[in-house]
Design a protein around this motif. Structure first.
Motif, PDB file in Angstrom:
ATOM      1  N   HIS A 236      39.098  49.517 -61.723  1.00 25.17           N
ATOM      2  CA  HIS A 236      40.282  50.144 -61.132  1.00 25.17           C
ATOM      3  C   HIS A 236      40.100  51.653 -61.009  1.00 25.17           C
TER       4      HIS A 236
ATOM      5  N   GLN B 190      43.264  37.306 -51.939  1.00 23.69           N
ATOM      6  CA  GLN B 190      44.158  38.419 -52.234  1.00 23.69           C
ATOM      7  C   GLN B 190      44.615  39.101 -50.950  1.00 23.69           C
TER       8      GLN B 190
ATOM      9  N   GLU C 170      41.895  46.124 -52.993  1.00 25.87           N
ATOM     10  CA  GLU C 170      42.196  46.637 -54.329  1.00 25.87           C
ATOM     11  C   GLU C 170      42.454  45.516 -55.334  1.00 25.87           C
ATOM     12  N   GLU C 171      42.802  44.314 -54.844  1.00 30.79           N
ATOM     13  CA  GLU C 171      43.102  43.190 -55.732  1.00 30.79           C
ATOM     14  C   GLU C 171      41.926  42.239 -55.884  1.00 30.79           C
TER      15      GLU C 171
ATOM     16  N   ALA D 178      41.095  40.672 -59.262  1.00 31.57           N
ATOM     17  CA  ALA D 178      41.859  39.498 -59.700  1.00 31.57           C
ATOM     18  C   ALA D 178      41.192  38.214 -59.219  1.00 31.57           C
TER      19      ALA D 178
END
Length: 566
Positions: free
Chosen positions: A315, A428, A432-433, A436
Motif C-alpha cells: 500500500h 476488483q 489499488e485493490e 486483496a
C-alpha cells in the motif's frame, strides 16, 4: 568419424617427403577420415631388451594417444608375433595410423596386416632405406603450418561470432553467420526449445511443424540432454536427430556441464568435415556467451519484477505512481483487476523445473493476451491477466475460469508430471485493490487443500463461504446452530458410515437440481431420491423447502470444515 578434427589429414602427410614411396598395407578406406595431431617415433630393438614384446612392453606403448601417427622403427629382425600388442594398443587408443619402417632384412608379415585390418587400423610400410628420424622434421613442419592456419581460422570465426553478441544481434546473428559458413539451414534454441535464431529455408522442411513448436521440440530433444552431457565429458560427435523422415544434426551448447541450448542443422554427421566441426564449436561457444548474457538480463528483470510486485501488492504507492513505474518498465497495468496464481500441488520443485513451468505459463498467457503480466516467484507463478475493458465482475470471472482451464488443457507434455493448481482471486474495481485479489487467491489455495477439493482450478468465490465460516469455528452460537440444524444427520453418518451430510451439501450446491446433483455424486437419480427421503426422515423435517434452509446449507459447509479439522 572421430571427434577432434584439429591437425593434419593423414592423406596430406602421404604427399610429403618419403611417404610417397611407401605403400598402404591396410586401412585404405579410412585414411581420408584420419587426423594426425601428434607423432611418436617408437624404436624397438629386440636385441636391446632381450624380451618379447608381450612380456616387456616399451614405456612408449603406454603413452599412445588418439589421433597420433606412430612410426615404428624395427631395427632388427623380430619374432613374427612381437608387434601384435602395438597394433592392439594403437587401435584401442584410436591412433591415426601405424607406419612400419622394417629396416634391412626385415619385412612386415602378413599376420600383422590381417590383425591390423581386423582392428580397423591403417597400416603403412616405408621402404627400407627411409629413416623415420629424417621424416620427423617434415611432419612437424606440416603440423605447425596447419596449426597456424587453424589458429587463424579459429580467431576469425571467434571474432565474427562474438561480434554478433556484442552488437546485440544475439542468437539470430550467430545463426546467420553459421549459415553463411556451412551453407546449411541452422536453428539455435535455448534449453526450453524456444528459438533464439534461425537461418535457411526451414519452412520447407517436413520437420518444421515440430521444430517451430517449443513444447513438441522440447519433448523430442529433452531425453538427449544427458547423452549430450556424457559426450561433452568424454568427447564425441554431435548427436543425430530424427524427426519423422528427416535426419538432422543436434549440437549441444554447453555451459559448464549443463546443456544451455542446441544448434539444429539440416545435415547428417557424415556431411561435416573438419572445418565445419571447428565452425560449429566456435558457434557453440558464442551461443553459450549469448545465452549467459540473456540469463543475466533475466535475473535483472526478475529482480525488477520482484521489487515492483512488492509495491503492487503493498500500500506504499498510488495507482498513478504504479502506472508510471510500470510504463518505464514497458508494462501495461490497464485492466489488471484480478490475480491468478499457478502453483504446484507437490513438494518442492527443482529450480530448473520451476523455470520451465514459469516459461510455459508465460508463453501461454501472453499468447492469450500479450498485455498480461506473468511474474515468477519462489513457490508460485503470479499472473495479472489483461481483462476485457467493459467486463463486469461475473464476466471477468468467467474469462479467468476459461483461461485457467485452457492453460491446463494445453499444458506441455514434458511437464505433465508437474501437478498444477490454479487459484483465482476476486475481480476488483481498481488496481489499488489488487492486493486483496492476491490474498484471496492465496486463501483459495489453502482452503482447497484443507477441504480436499480435487479440481485443479479453484476461485475464491467457490470457497468464500468456507473462509468466512472458519473465522467462527469457536463461536458457541454458530456451533449451537450447527447441532440444532443437522446434528442428528451427523450422528447417523458416523454410526452407519453413510454420506447423507455430503449428499445434502451437493444437493444444495446444485440448486436443488436432482440430475445435476446425482451426476456430481456419481449415483443414479433414484438413489439420490432415496437419500433425500432418508434425510427428511432423520431430521423430521424437509430442509429443502423451509424458509430457513440457509441454516441447513451453512451447517453442511461447517460440517465439511470440522471434518477437515480446520
Amino acid at each position: 568419424m572421430e571427434e577432434g578434427w584439429h591437425g593434419v589429414p593423414l592423406t596430406v602427410l602421404l604427399d610429403i617427403g618419403e611417404f610417397g614411396r611407401g605403400r598402404v598395407l591396410t586401412g585404405q578406406q579410412s585414411l581420408g577420415q584420419r587426423i594426425v595431431r601428434s607423432v611418436t617415433l617408437l624404436v624397438w630393438d629386440s636385441a636391446l631388451s632381450g624380451l618379447p614384446l608381450q612380456k616387456g612392453e616399451p614405456p612408449l606403448l603406454r603413452q599412445l594417444q588418439p589421433d597420433q601417427l606412430v612410426l615404428v622403427d624395427l631395427a632388427t629382425p623380430a619374432a613374427v608375433e612381437d608387434p601384435i600388442p602395438i597394433l592392439e594398443q594403437a587401435a584401442q587408443s584410436r591412433c591415426a595410423a601405424l607406419v612400419f619402417c622394417p629396416g634391412v632384412g626385415v619385412s612386415v608379415p602378413s599376420s600383422w596386416v590381417r590383425r591390423a585390418e581386423a582392428l580397423g587400423l591403417p597400416l603403412l610400410e616405408l621402404p627400407a632405406d627411409v629413416k623415420p628420424v629424417e621424416l620427423m622434421p617434415l611432419i612437424m613442419d606440416e603440423l605447425l603450418q596447419h596449426e597456424h592456419a587453424l589458429l587463424y581460422q579459429v580467431t576469425s570465426i571467434q571474432q565474427r561470432m562474438t561480434r554478433q553478441v556484442l552488437t546485440g544481434r544475439g542468437g539470430q546473428g550467430i545463426a546467420e553467420v553459421l549459415f553463411s559458413l556451412l551453407l546449411r539451414p541452422v536453428l539455435l534454441v535455448d534449453e526450453n526449445a524456444a528459438i533464439l535464431g534461425q537461418a535457411g529455408d526451414w519452412h520447407r522442411s517436413p520437420a518444421w511443424e515440430t521444430l517451430s513448436n517449443p513444447e513438441r521440440l522440447h519433448a523430442t530433444i529433452a531425453t538427449l540432454a544427458e547423452r549430450a552431457r556424457r559426450r561433452h565429458t568424454l568427447g564425441g560427435d554431435p548427436l543425430p536427430l530424427t524427426i519423422g523422415p528427416v535426419q538432422l544434426l543436434l549440437m549441444p551448447v554447453m555451459m559448464d556441464e549443463n546443456v544451455a541450448g542446441w544448434f539444429i542443422l539440416d545435415a547428417e554427421p557424415a556431411a561435416l568435415d573438419g572445418n565445419a566441426r571447428l565452425t560449429l564449436e566456435q558457434a557453440a561457444t558464442a551461443a553459450a556467451l549469448e545465452i549467459d548474457k540473456q540469463a543475466t538480463a533475466r535475473q535483472v528483470e526478475w529482480r525488477l519484477r520482484a521489487s515492483f510486485l512488492e509495491d503492487l501488492l503493498g500500500h506504499d504507492m498510488t495507482s498513478e505512481a504504479l502506472d508510471a513505474r510500470a510504463r518505464r518498465l514497458g508494462w501495461d497495468l490497464s485492466h489488471k483487476r484480478a490475480v491468478m496464481l499457478v502453483s504446484w500441488d507437490s513438494p518442492e520443485l527443482p529450480s530448473q523445473l520451476k523455470r520451465q513451468v514459469a516459461t510455459a505459463v508465460e508463453r501461454f498467457v501472453r499468447t492469450w493476451r500479450h498485455q498480461s503480466l506473468v511474474l515468477e516467484r519462489e513457490t508460485e507463478v503470479l499472473v495479472l491477466p489483461h481483462l476485457p475493458e467493459a467486463a463486469d465482475p461475473q464476466v471477468a470471472q468467467d474469462v479467468l475460469q476459461n483461461l485457467a482451464r485452457s492453460l491446463l488443457e494445453a499444458w506441455p507434455p514434458h511437464l505433465k508430471n508437474v501437478p498444477l493448481v490454479v487459484a483465482i482471486g476476486g475481480v476488483q474495481s481498481s488496481l489499488e485493490e489488487i492486493e486483496a485479489s492476491y490474498r484471496e487467491a492465496q486463501r483459495a489455495l489453502i482452503v482447497r487443500r484443507r477441504i480436499g477439493l480435487r479440481h485443479p482450478v479453484v476461485s475464491f468465490d467457490e470457497v468464500r463461504i468456507y473462509s468466512f465460516l472458519e473465522r467462527h469455528l469457536g463461536d458457541e452460537e454458530m456451533m449451537a446452530l450447527f447441532r440444532r440444524a443437522i446434528g442428528p444427520l451427523v450422528d447417523y453418518d458416523a454410526k452407519h458410515q453413510t454420506e447423507l451430510v455430503r449428499t445434502m451439501e451437493v444437493y444444495f450446491d446444485s440448486n436443488l437440481r436432482l440430475q445435476q446433483a446425482a451426476e456430481r455424486l456419481f449415483i443414479h437419480p433414484n438413489s439420490l431420491k432415496y437419500r433425500l427421503q432418508r434425510i427428511r426422515d432423520i431430521l423430521k423435517t424437509d430442509p429443502f423447502t423451509r424458509q430457513d434452509h440457509l441454516h441447513y446449507y451453512l451447517a453442511t459447509k461447517l460440517a465439511r470444515l470440522l471434518q477437515a479439522g480446520m
